[in-house]
Scaffold this motif. Structure first.
Motif, PDB file in Angstrom:
ATOM      1  N   THR A 164      -8.786  -2.691   8.534  1.00  0.00           N
ATOM      2  CA  THR A 164      -7.532  -3.298   8.085  1.00  0.00           C
ATOM      3  C   THR A 164      -7.811  -4.550   7.272  1.00  0.00           C
ATOM      4  O   THR A 164      -7.190  -4.770   6.216  1.00  0.00           O
ATOM      5  CB  THR A 164      -6.637  -3.649   9.292  1.00  0.00           C
ATOM      6  N   ARG A 194      -8.266   3.698   7.378  1.00  0.00           N
ATOM      7  CA  ARG A 194      -7.555   2.845   8.337  1.00  0.00           C
ATOM      8  C   ARG A 194      -6.632   3.683   9.219  1.00  0.00           C
ATOM      9  O   ARG A 194      -6.588   3.504  10.444  1.00  0.00           O
ATOM     10  CB  ARG A 194      -6.744   1.793   7.584  1.00  0.00           C
ATOM     11  N   GLU A 219     -10.526  -5.155   5.574  1.00  0.00           N
ATOM     12  CA  GLU A 219     -11.128  -4.712   4.312  1.00  0.00           C
ATOM     13  C   GLU A 219     -10.054  -4.260   3.335  1.00  0.00           C
ATOM     14  O   GLU A 219     -10.090  -4.601   2.148  1.00  0.00           O
ATOM     15  CB  GLU A 219     -12.100  -3.567   4.585  1.00  0.00           C
ATOM     16  N   LEU A 220      -9.068  -3.528   3.828  1.00  0.00           N
ATOM     17  CA  LEU A 220      -7.975  -3.073   2.963  1.00  0.00           C
ATOM     18  C   LEU A 220      -7.147  -4.255   2.481  1.00  0.00           C
ATOM     19  O   LEU A 220      -6.825  -4.350   1.287  1.00  0.00           O
ATOM     20  CB  LEU A 220      -7.081  -2.080   3.721  1.00  0.00           C
ATOM     21  N   ASN A 221      -6.801  -5.168   3.393  1.00  0.00           N
ATOM     22  CA  ASN A 221      -5.991  -6.326   2.998  1.00  0.00           C
ATOM     23  C   ASN A 221      -6.717  -7.203   1.992  1.00  0.00           C
ATOM     24  O   ASN A 221      -6.104  -7.742   1.067  1.00  0.00           O
ATOM     25  CB  ASN A 221      -5.605  -7.145   4.240  1.00  0.00           C
ATOM     26  N   LEU A 272      -6.467  -5.455  -1.330  1.00  0.00           N
ATOM     27  CA  LEU A 272      -5.114  -5.584  -1.875  1.00  0.00           C
ATOM     28  C   LEU A 272      -4.869  -6.993  -2.403  1.00  0.00           C
ATOM     29  O   LEU A 272      -4.187  -7.175  -3.423  1.00  0.00           O
ATOM     30  CB  LEU A 272      -4.080  -5.250  -0.796  1.00  0.00           C
ATOM     31  N   THR A 293      -9.497   4.250  -4.674  1.00  0.00           N
ATOM     32  CA  THR A 293     -10.283   3.457  -3.720  1.00  0.00           C
ATOM     33  C   THR A 293      -9.394   2.896  -2.623  1.00  0.00           C
ATOM     34  O   THR A 293      -9.744   2.937  -1.432  1.00  0.00           O
ATOM     35  CB  THR A 293     -10.995   2.308  -4.447  1.00  0.00           C
ATOM     36  N   LEU A 294      -8.230   2.366  -3.020  1.00  0.00           N
ATOM     37  CA  LEU A 294      -7.320   1.775  -2.046  1.00  0.00           C
ATOM     38  C   LEU A 294      -6.722   2.831  -1.125  1.00  0.00           C
ATOM     39  O   LEU A 294      -6.588   2.618   0.088  1.00  0.00           O
ATOM     40  CB  LEU A 294      -6.204   1.027  -2.783  1.00  0.00           C
ATOM     41  N   ARG A 335       0.411   4.242  -2.678  1.00  0.00           N
ATOM     42  CA  ARG A 335       0.231   5.657  -2.328  1.00  0.00           C
ATOM     43  C   ARG A 335       1.210   6.529  -3.108  1.00  0.00           C
ATOM     44  O   ARG A 335       0.877   7.643  -3.519  1.00  0.00           O
ATOM     45  CB  ARG A 335       0.419   5.868  -0.821  1.00  0.00           C
ATOM     46  N   LEU A 371      -9.292   3.846   1.384  1.00  0.00           N
ATOM     47  CA  LEU A 371      -9.390   2.824   2.428  1.00  0.00           C
ATOM     48  C   LEU A 371      -8.240   2.943   3.419  1.00  0.00           C
ATOM     49  O   LEU A 371      -8.427   2.801   4.634  1.00  0.00           O
ATOM     50  CB  LEU A 371      -9.383   1.431   1.801  1.00  0.00           C
ATOM     51  N   ASP A 372      -7.055   3.198   2.897  1.00  0.00           N
ATOM     52  CA  ASP A 372      -5.880   3.338   3.761  1.00  0.00           C
ATOM     53  C   ASP A 372      -5.996   4.588   4.620  1.00  0.00           C
ATOM     54  O   ASP A 372      -5.594   4.581   5.796  1.00  0.00           O
ATOM     55  CB  ASP A 372      -4.615   3.385   2.910  1.00  0.00           C
ATOM     56  N   ILE A 430       0.830  -1.205   0.000  1.00  0.00           N
ATOM     57  CA  ILE A 430       0.000   0.000   0.000  1.00  0.00           C
ATOM     58  C   ILE A 430       0.862   1.251   0.000  1.00  0.00           C
ATOM     59  O   ILE A 430       0.468   2.284  -0.579  1.00  0.00           O
ATOM     60  CB  ILE A 430      -0.983   0.003   1.209  1.00  0.00           C
TER      61      ILE A 430
END
Length: 427
Positions: free
Chosen positions: A95, A37, A97-99, A102, A29-30, A8, A33-34, A4
């Motif tokens: 976390t 988080r 959801e992000l993982n 990814l 989107t990612l 970024r 989400l980060d 991630i």
């Protein structure tokens, strides 16, 4: 899995890479989400910091005999204590959801990978050998096998249903010989270490090599929650999961001759005749674990090792560089070796060799450290077929077919055939 932090810093590069693969942009989107988080983590940390500070202030208030302030601070600490579990649970959920997001993103293609939407965008790298020149008619493998009496699809269907094959007698021995020849070639000539590894694996192993969560429907699962391997890549690559390796001991090269199991969920109606696309098949797998600087060269080496098998069998083939739209989920670059099948009058994939960079290493938390380094880096991984045994059997049957319907055994396989030089009709 991608980092991630890299996303970024390289949002446009990620979206450009996804576009090459025919996927929609995901960087924003990612990153959002980060950001969510990070905000949740910060809130939980601020609450913990305030709880700790207030606890110290209670002692000071009591020392100063300020009972009112002490009680007020105790109430604040109690309230924070009640609120923290919810904040920590939200952090876990965000976390996760992000993982999960990814884990579903395909790998980034190397710059020299041709851009294309499907197999029509693949590029011929080179070819070896020539097509057989015959006066007699070419036949497909199932026509040859059934005429000889050594290949039985009806028996397989009674036992297990469609997409299975029963081989008998001389053809069963020929397939066994091909597998033994492959594993011996890679261990004795190419420096691979033979491994006998589990055919049943846990979720973590499937996740590590990228089969889960995205491709669950293509797999077979047992009633106790384990998975039948779709390829020995899963078992071999996961040998280094959660390890820190010495860089000077790399590369590690593993090979295994195993049954493989695939549901072929996405191939309805394709290759329904014969044994080209089976639920169960035999394959000789190659896996390499390297450092970051060696993985590209290792791809060329691995592909050459797979090619050598076909050269020794005297089978005409070509090597294709896969385009971005035809490449596998975890690959950064892939070469497909396609063998010539006279019965189909076409080339068919018999091996696929891929370099994955640190994509799988990150998912497995597999790292290496240089001799004088304090920091570790994720290993780079490669996998390839060395090759698919069933498809090699098909190629031998169709390319070594004689006019009388018998099959000449290639010279390279004679040491494994117990004196049998020709596959002939069952008595």
């Amino acid at each position: 899995m991608l980092d991630i932090k890299w996303i970024r810093e390289n949002a446009d590069a990620l979206d450009a890479a996804l576009a090459k693969r025919g996927a929609s942009p995901l960087a924003r989107t990612l990153i959002d989400l980060d950001e969510k988080r990070r905000a949740v983590i910060q809130t939980a940390q601020d609450m913990q910091s305030r709880r700790n500070a207030a606890s110290k202030e209670i002692g000071a208030a009591m020392a100063a005999r300020n009972a009112e302030l002490a009680e007020k601070l105790k109430a604040e600490v109690s309230a924070i204590k009640d609120q923290l579990p919810a904040a920590e649970e939200e952090e876990r959920q965000v976390t996760a959801e992000l993982n999960d997001a990814l884990s579903r993103i395909p790998n980034i293609p190397l710059d020299d990978v041709p851009v294309g939407s499907d197999e029509t965008g693949n590029v011929v790298k080179h070819a070896w050998g020539t097509k057989p020149g015959w006066n007699h008619k070419a036949l497909e493998h199932y026509e040859i096998g059934e005429a000889l009496g050594w290949m039985d699809f009806e028996a397989a269907a009674k036992i297990a249903g469609s997409r299975f094959t029963v081989l008998k007698g001389q053809l069963a021995r020929l397939e066994r010989a091909i597998g033994q020849f492959m594993i011996d070639t890679h261990t004795e000539s190419h420096g691979y270490t033979e491994v006998h590894a589990p055919l049943l694996v846990r979720d973590d192993a499937m996740f590590g090599t990228g089969q889960l969560p995205k491709f669950a429907e293509d797999l077979f699962r047992t009633t106790d929650g384990r998975w039948l391997i779709p390829t020995a890549e899963v078992s071999l690559t996961n040998l280094v999961r959660e390890e820190i390796l010495d860089q000077e001991k790399l590369p590690l090269r593993f090979t295994a001759l195993t049954p493989c199991f695939r549901s072929e969920a996405g191939s309805a109606g394709r290759d329904t005749r014969g044994m080209l696309r089976q639920h169960q098949f035999l394959k000789c797998e190659l896996v390499s674990i390297t450092d970051a600087d060696s993985s590209i060269d290792e791809l060329e080496r691995m592909t050459a090792c797979a090619e050598e098998v076909l050269k020794r069998l005297g089978l005409h083939y070509r090597v294709m560089t896969l385009c971005t739209g035809d490449m596998g989920f975890g690959a950064r670059k892939t070469y497909d070796i396609e063998v010539w099948l006279p019965g189909q009058d076409t080339y068919r994939e018999i091996s696929s060799c891929s370099v994955c960079g640190d994509f799988q290493g990150r998912r497995m938390n597999a790292r290496y450290r240089g001799k004088d380094d304090k920091a570790t880096r994720f290993v780079h991984t490669l996998n390839g077929s060395g090759t698919a045994v069933g498809r090699a059997l098909i190629a031998v049957m169709e390319n070594y077919l004689n006019e009388d319907g018998s099959i000449t055994v290639p010279d390279a396989l004679l040491p494994y055939m117990g004196g049998l030089k020709k596959i002939e009709k069952a008595a």
